[in-house]
Design an enzyme around this catalytic site. Structure first.
Site, PDB file in Angstrom:
ATOM      1  N   ARG A  55       0.827  -1.213   0.000  1.00 54.60           N
ATOM      2  CA  ARG A  55       0.000   0.000   0.000  1.00 54.60           C
ATOM      3  C   ARG A  55       0.863   1.266   0.000  1.00 54.60           C
ATOM      4  NH1 ARG A  55      -5.362  -1.038   3.800  1.00 54.60           N
ATOM      5  NH2 ARG A  55      -6.575  -2.019   2.132  1.00 54.60           N
TER       6      ARG A  55
ATOM      7  N   LYS B 277     -16.990 -16.196   4.941  1.00 55.67           N
ATOM      8  CA  LYS B 277     -18.375 -15.933   5.342  1.00 55.67           C
ATOM      9  C   LYS B 277     -19.259 -15.378   4.226  1.00 55.67           C
ATOM     10  CE  LYS B 277     -18.987 -13.701   9.209  1.00 55.67           C
ATOM     11  NZ  LYS B 277     -18.550 -12.558  10.044  1.00 55.67           N
TER      12      LYS B 277
ATOM     13  N   GLY C 224      -7.561  -8.722   1.164  1.00 54.49           N
ATOM     14  CA  GLY C 224      -6.286  -8.907   1.855  1.00 54.49           C
ATOM     15  C   GLY C 224      -5.808 -10.346   1.827  1.00 54.49           C
TER      16      GLY C 224
ATOM     17  N   GLY D  41     -12.098  -4.002   1.817  1.00 52.73           N
ATOM     18  CA  GLY D  41     -13.524  -3.700   1.985  1.00 52.73           C
ATOM     19  C   GLY D  41     -14.038  -2.657   1.001  1.00 52.73           C
TER      20      GLY D  41
HETATM   21  P1  ADP Z   1     -10.298 -11.624   1.502  1.00 51.28           P
HETATM   22  O1  ADP Z   1      -9.504 -11.067   2.658  1.00 51.28           O
HETATM   23  O2  ADP Z   1      -9.443 -11.942   0.327  1.00 51.28           O
HETATM   24  O3  ADP Z   1     -11.493 -10.788   1.156  1.00 51.28           O
HETATM   25  P2  ADP Z   1     -11.803 -13.344   3.244  1.00 51.28           P
HETATM   26  O4  ADP Z   1     -11.285 -12.601   4.428  1.00 51.28           O
HETATM   27  O5  ADP Z   1     -13.195 -13.179   2.873  1.00 51.28           O
HETATM   28  O6  ADP Z   1     -10.869 -13.044   1.968  1.00 51.28           O
HETATM   29  O7  ADP Z   1     -11.586 -14.912   3.448  1.00 51.28           O
HETATM   30  C1  ADP Z   1     -10.348 -15.460   3.794  1.00 51.28           C
HETATM   31  C2  ADP Z   1     -10.473 -16.570   4.777  1.00 51.28           C
HETATM   32  O8  ADP Z   1     -11.411 -17.538   4.358  1.00 51.28           O
HETATM   33  C3  ADP Z   1      -9.162 -17.285   4.963  1.00 51.28           C
HETATM   34  O9  ADP Z   1      -8.698 -17.074   6.283  1.00 51.28           O
HETATM   35  C4  ADP Z   1      -9.495 -18.747   4.704  1.00 51.28           C
HETATM   36  O10 ADP Z   1      -8.872 -19.635   5.618  1.00 51.28           O
HETATM   37  C5  ADP Z   1     -10.994 -18.773   4.884  1.00 51.28           C
HETATM   38  N1  ADP Z   1     -11.621 -19.916   4.205  1.00 51.28           N
HETATM   39  C6  ADP Z   1     -11.604 -20.227   2.902  1.00 51.28           C
HETATM   40  N2  ADP Z   1     -12.247 -21.387   2.691  1.00 51.28           N
HETATM   41  C7  ADP Z   1     -12.688 -21.832   3.879  1.00 51.28           C
HETATM   42  C8  ADP Z   1     -13.420 -22.979   4.308  1.00 51.28           C
HETATM   43  N3  ADP Z   1     -13.829 -23.911   3.460  1.00 51.28           N
HETATM   44  N4  ADP Z   1     -13.697 -23.092   5.629  1.00 51.28           N
HETATM   45  C9  ADP Z   1     -13.291 -22.148   6.493  1.00 51.28           C
HETATM   46  N5  ADP Z   1     -12.599 -21.060   6.156  1.00 51.28           N
HETATM   47  C10 ADP Z   1     -12.299 -20.881   4.855  1.00 51.28           C
HETATM   48 MG    MG Z   2      -9.878 -11.129   4.767  1.00 47.84          MG
END
Ligand code: ADP
Ligand code: MG
Length: 403
Positions: free
Chosen positions: A37, A198, A351, A374
């Site tokens: 960043r 989620k 992230g 976000g």
């Molecule tokens: P980003 O930061 O790229 O937006 P998120 O924060 O939404 O991504 O999601 C990342 C998290 O999702 C990671 O910590 C990963 O371990 C978790 N994750 C991915 N698949 C699963 C799963 N099947 N069960 C539980 N956690 C998961």
């Molecule tokens: Mg994340």
């Protein structure tokens, strides 16, 4: 882009307040673990310095909640920037007040100054006009380059624009045009891959993008709720029951639009949320009682890759499995590799998604990495971001010029 940028204003001899997003990840000892960043702000900073401006940088870091907290000091970020620019970056001990005022007043063209964490001031997150006014009094022009904070209506992201000519920085411009092209005129086929932990986090963006894409590939923890919404038993995987109706609506739109919607056909199941768990590859309806789904399976991965190969635009947010643990990173790694090999316009945001690309060693081969987190998702939800809305409109200006 319909917003003015720093190229539309004369900055020579001016003091320019630049909102940057130096909210970088740090390790346990406070050392910066990823300075992307900070690097991403260099084009704007260099442009302004080369064009004879004096720069006052303002940023937040972490959540000090309106109080001075040394562990949230921006001193390490100022030091890192100084290293990248090979020039000193002094830091004013507070956001506003006499030190900041005097240091800003003494700045000469081509020099820069950084203010301490703007969230040390209780006014920032309340979008206090008093703080916005004080910040504006330090400068002649406001440049917002903090796309990652643009979804917040705070004093330093939105409020200050009421008191100074306000334009976008080069990173802000790049984010808006890169992400904007995904929702306005993507080259088709346009494929979106969504994962992460989620559904609640991803539903708004899914709800918007399902109307834009040609294929939607859903993996990660998110997929479990979608599969459960289709009546498939998912073992002990956490299911967001309150999200099921919304998930069904996304499925319904994808059917009506006739797009490809891919949910996992096979998964990696584990008997515990652990690196040392027992694992097996199972068809999606065959998750053993008490087992968790922690990655997409090889067949699903292959189907995702087929869609990626045909795509001319790909957007990816959210790892497809628990990529932090070796047994559950294969799906994410393979998809990262496919994106790196693709000639399509590839855009990745989030992230953890960027961390997954780094881990797979392919980050540099992705066409556009959004710094937004976000903010990127809210932008792709089709919402207007307060930090963007506050910037001067290009159309207004040209209308005035025509009069
Ligand atoms: P980003 O930061 O790229 O937006 P998120 O924060 O939404 O991504 O999601 C990342 C998290 O999702 C990671 O910590 C990963 O371990 C978790 N994750 C991915 N698949 C699963 C799963 N099947 N069960 C539980 N956690 C998961
Ligand atoms: Mg994340």
């Amino acid at each position: 882009m319909d917003k003015k940028t720093l190229r539309d204003v004369d900055v020579k001899g001016k003091k320019v307040l630049v909102r940057v997003d130096f909210n970088v990840p740090v390790g346990k000892s406070g050392d910066i673990t990823d300075d992307s960043r900070i690097r991403a702000s260099l084009p704007t900073i260099s442009y302004l310095l080369q064009n004879g401006a004096a720069i006052i940088l303002v940023s937040h870091f972490g959540r000090p909640k309106g109080k001075v907290a040394p562990e949230f000091s921006l001193a390490p970020m100022a030091a890192q920037l100084a290293k990248l620019l090979s020039r000193p970056v002094p830091i004013a001990p507070s956001v506003v007040g006499s030190d900041a005022k005097n240091m800003a007043a003494a700045l000469k063209p081509g020099e820069l100054l950084m203010l301490e964490n703007v969230r040390f001031h209780p006014g920032e997150e309340m979008n206090d006009p008093g703080l916005a006014k004080d910040l504006s009094s330090l400068a002649d022009v406001f440049v917002n380059d903090a796309f990652g904070a643009a979804h917040r209506a705070h004093s330093s992201t939105a409020g200050v624009a009421a008191y100074l000519p306000a334009v976008a920085g080069l990173l802000m411009e790049k984010e808006i045009t890169s992400l904007g092209s995904l929702i306005s005129n993507p080259e088709r086929p346009f494929v979106t891959i969504l994962g992460g932990a989620k559904v609640a986090d991803k539903l708004p963006v899914l709800t918007n993008l399902v109307h834009k894409v040609d294929a939607l590939l859903i993996g990660g923890g998110v997929a479990q709720t979608f599969l459960a919404a289709n009546g498939i038993h998912m073992g002990a995987s956490p299911i967001e029951g309150d999200m099921m109706d919304d998930a069904r609506k996304v499925l319904e739109v994808s059917r009506t639009r006739g797009i490809h919607l891919e949910l996992p056909v096979d998964v990696i199941a584990a008997d515990a949320f652990s690196e040392t768990a027992h694992t097996q590859v199972v068809r999606r309806g065959d998750v053993p009682e008490g087992w968790l789904v922690l990655d997409i399976g090889p067949q699903t991965t292959a189907r995702f890759i087929e869609h990626i190969k045909k795509a001319r635009t790909v957007f990816w947010n959210g790892p497809l499995g628990v990529f932090e643990m070796a047994p559950f990173r294969a799906g994410t790694d393979a998809v990262a590799q496919a994106l790196a090999d693709s000639p399509a316009m590839t855009v990745v945001g989030g992230g953890d998604s960027l961390a997954a690309l780094e881990q797979a060693g392919v980050a540099s081969r992705i066409k556009y990495l959004s710094t937004g987190g976000g903010a990127s998702l809210e932008f792709l939800e089709g919402r207007e971001l307060p930090g963007v809305a506050a910037l001067a409109d290009r159309r207004q200006c040209s209308a005035r010029a025509r009069e």
